[in-house]
Design a protein around this motif. Sequence first.
Motif, PDB file in Angstrom:
ATOM      1  N   GLN A   1      15.237   3.371  -2.341  1.00 27.01           N
ATOM      2  CA  GLN A   1      14.829   2.298  -1.436  1.00 27.01           C
ATOM      3  C   GLN A   1      13.446   2.574  -0.842  1.00 27.01           C
ATOM      4  OE1 GLN A   1      16.802  -0.793  -0.774  1.00 27.01           O
ATOM      5  NE2 GLN A   1      17.333   0.086  -2.771  1.00 27.01           N
ATOM      6  N   VAL A   2      12.518   2.915  -1.712  1.00 26.34           N
ATOM      7  CA  VAL A   2      11.140   3.186  -1.326  1.00 26.34           C
ATOM      8  C   VAL A   2      10.210   2.245  -2.073  1.00 26.34           C
ATOM      9  CG1 VAL A   2      11.516   5.632  -0.810  1.00 26.34           C
ATOM     10  CG2 VAL A   2      10.893   4.937  -3.148  1.00 26.34           C
ATOM     11  N   LYS A   3       8.967   2.161  -1.618  1.00 24.58           N
ATOM     12  CA  LYS A   3       7.944   1.489  -2.395  1.00 24.58           C
ATOM     13  C   LYS A   3       7.449   2.458  -3.468  1.00 24.58           C
ATOM     14  CE  LYS A   3       6.331  -1.633   1.216  1.00 24.58           C
ATOM     15  NZ  LYS A   3       5.161  -2.144   1.974  1.00 24.58           N
TER      16      LYS A   3
ATOM     17  N   TYR B   1       5.467  -3.241 -16.022  1.00 24.22           N
ATOM     18  CA  TYR B   1       5.692  -2.670 -14.690  1.00 24.22           C
ATOM     19  C   TYR B   1       5.915  -3.743 -13.611  1.00 24.22           C
ATOM     20  CZ  TYR B   1       4.368   1.926 -16.454  1.00 24.22           C
ATOM     21  OH  TYR B   1       4.334   3.121 -17.146  1.00 24.22           O
ATOM     22  N   ILE B   2       5.702  -5.000 -13.965  1.00 23.27           N
ATOM     23  CA  ILE B   2       5.906  -6.060 -12.974  1.00 23.27           C
ATOM     24  C   ILE B   2       7.367  -6.046 -12.513  1.00 23.27           C
ATOM     25  CG2 ILE B   2       5.919  -8.551 -12.597  1.00 23.27           C
ATOM     26  CD1 ILE B   2       3.605  -8.783 -14.577  1.00 23.27           C
ATOM     27  N   GLY B   3       7.537  -6.043 -11.210  1.00 23.12           N
ATOM     28  CA  GLY B   3       8.883  -5.995 -10.642  1.00 23.12           C
ATOM     29  C   GLY B   3       9.416  -4.589 -10.442  1.00 23.12           C
ATOM     30  N   THR B   4       8.636  -3.569 -10.894  1.00 27.29           N
ATOM     31  CA  THR B   4       9.092  -2.183 -10.739  1.00 27.29           C
ATOM     32  C   THR B   4       8.202  -1.381  -9.803  1.00 27.29           C
ATOM     33  OG1 THR B   4       7.812  -1.105 -12.512  1.00 27.29           O
ATOM     34  CG2 THR B   4       9.800  -2.308 -13.171  1.00 27.29           C
TER      35      THR B   4
ATOM     36  N   CYS C   1      10.215   3.882 -12.845  1.00 25.60           N
ATOM     37  CA  CYS C   1       9.703   3.318 -11.597  1.00 25.60           C
ATOM     38  C   CYS C   1      10.757   2.448 -10.919  1.00 25.60           C
ATOM     39  CB  CYS C   1       8.443   2.506 -11.864  1.00 25.60           C
ATOM     40  SG  CYS C   1       7.018   3.483 -12.404  1.00 25.60           S
ATOM     41  N   ARG C   2      11.445   1.624 -11.709  1.00 29.29           N
ATOM     42  CA  ARG C   2      12.494   0.772 -11.154  1.00 29.29           C
ATOM     43  C   ARG C   2      13.614   1.609 -10.546  1.00 29.29           C
ATOM     44  NH1 ARG C   2      13.247  -1.988 -15.193  1.00 29.29           N
ATOM     45  NH2 ARG C   2      12.222  -3.943 -14.628  1.00 29.29           N
TER      46      ARG C   2
ATOM     47  N   GLN D   1       4.468   7.881  -5.053  1.00 30.45           N
ATOM     48  CA  GLN D   1       3.285   7.588  -5.881  1.00 30.45           C
ATOM     49  C   GLN D   1       3.375   8.416  -7.152  1.00 30.45           C
ATOM     50  OE1 GLN D   1      -0.508   7.298  -3.813  1.00 30.45           O
ATOM     51  NE2 GLN D   1      -1.427   8.626  -5.363  1.00 30.45           N
ATOM     52  N   LEU D   2       3.339   7.737  -8.300  1.00 33.13           N
ATOM     53  CA  LEU D   2       3.563   8.382  -9.593  1.00 33.13           C
ATOM     54  C   LEU D   2       2.260   8.427 -10.384  1.00 33.13           C
ATOM     55  CD1 LEU D   2       6.965   6.652 -10.352  1.00 33.13           C
ATOM     56  CD2 LEU D   2       6.609   9.019  -9.593  1.00 33.13           C
ATOM     57  N   HIS D   3       1.897   9.610 -10.871  1.00 27.88           N
ATOM     58  CA  HIS D   3       0.552   9.842 -11.396  1.00 27.88           C
ATOM     59  C   HIS D   3       0.498  10.207 -12.865  1.00 27.88           C
ATOM     60  CE1 HIS D   3      -2.959   9.798  -8.636  1.00 27.88           C
ATOM     61  NE2 HIS D   3      -2.013   9.663  -7.734  1.00 27.88           N
TER      62      HIS D   3
END
Length: 228
Positions: free
Chosen positions: A106-108, A135-138, A98-99, A88-90
Amino acid sequence: MVPTVKICGLQSVEVLKSIVHLPIAHIGFVFAPSKRQVTPERASELIAYLKSEAANGVPIPLTVGVFVNPSEEQLAQILAVAPLDVVQLHSQETPDFCRWVREHFQVKVFKSVSISKSENKVPTLADLSSQLDPYIGTIDAVLLDTFDPVYGGGSGTTFAWDRIPVYQEWARSAGVGLLVAGGLQPNNVDRLVTAYNPDGVDVSSGVETEGVKDIAKITAFVERVTRK
């Protein structure tokens, strides 16, 4: 659909043992500067306990590491010791970062969006698309939190919930989850869930007594989210 529950800021194996039977989807460990910060070794101990429960057939929550502007080296060092399920990035982490996190480990990835209490204008979908479409896809989920001038989030105060619907609209169009944090507690989370029904809710200080996780408050919080 009933929102998922994330309990953040876990530090104690004993607390974890007392709540693992509850329908909690995510357990959060704070690696950013905070009074709830844990070492990789302590997080590893907590993760090992969860894995032992999983080996006994107990459904266990996913583990989430909370970071603020981490370096690649810092993430690599921590995840080598504490194998997390979610990062989780804040802060101001870029889509490319993020990608990289998502693919390399290999994490969410959950990306926090801080909402200022002084912000009066509700953003439009076009505003959010300009800000968040890269950020879509990342990422796998957006986490709405109240802005804190020191830590970015984790302020323990609520933001104006009328911001939520436009973020929900964006998240659904982007195919990502929407979690809500910021000042939630057993006495107000049912109102949030009834009015907005986000994909998930995230709590830390709202289930503490004098800075320590309170089993009774955690239980009440989970019950009020999941009793729908």
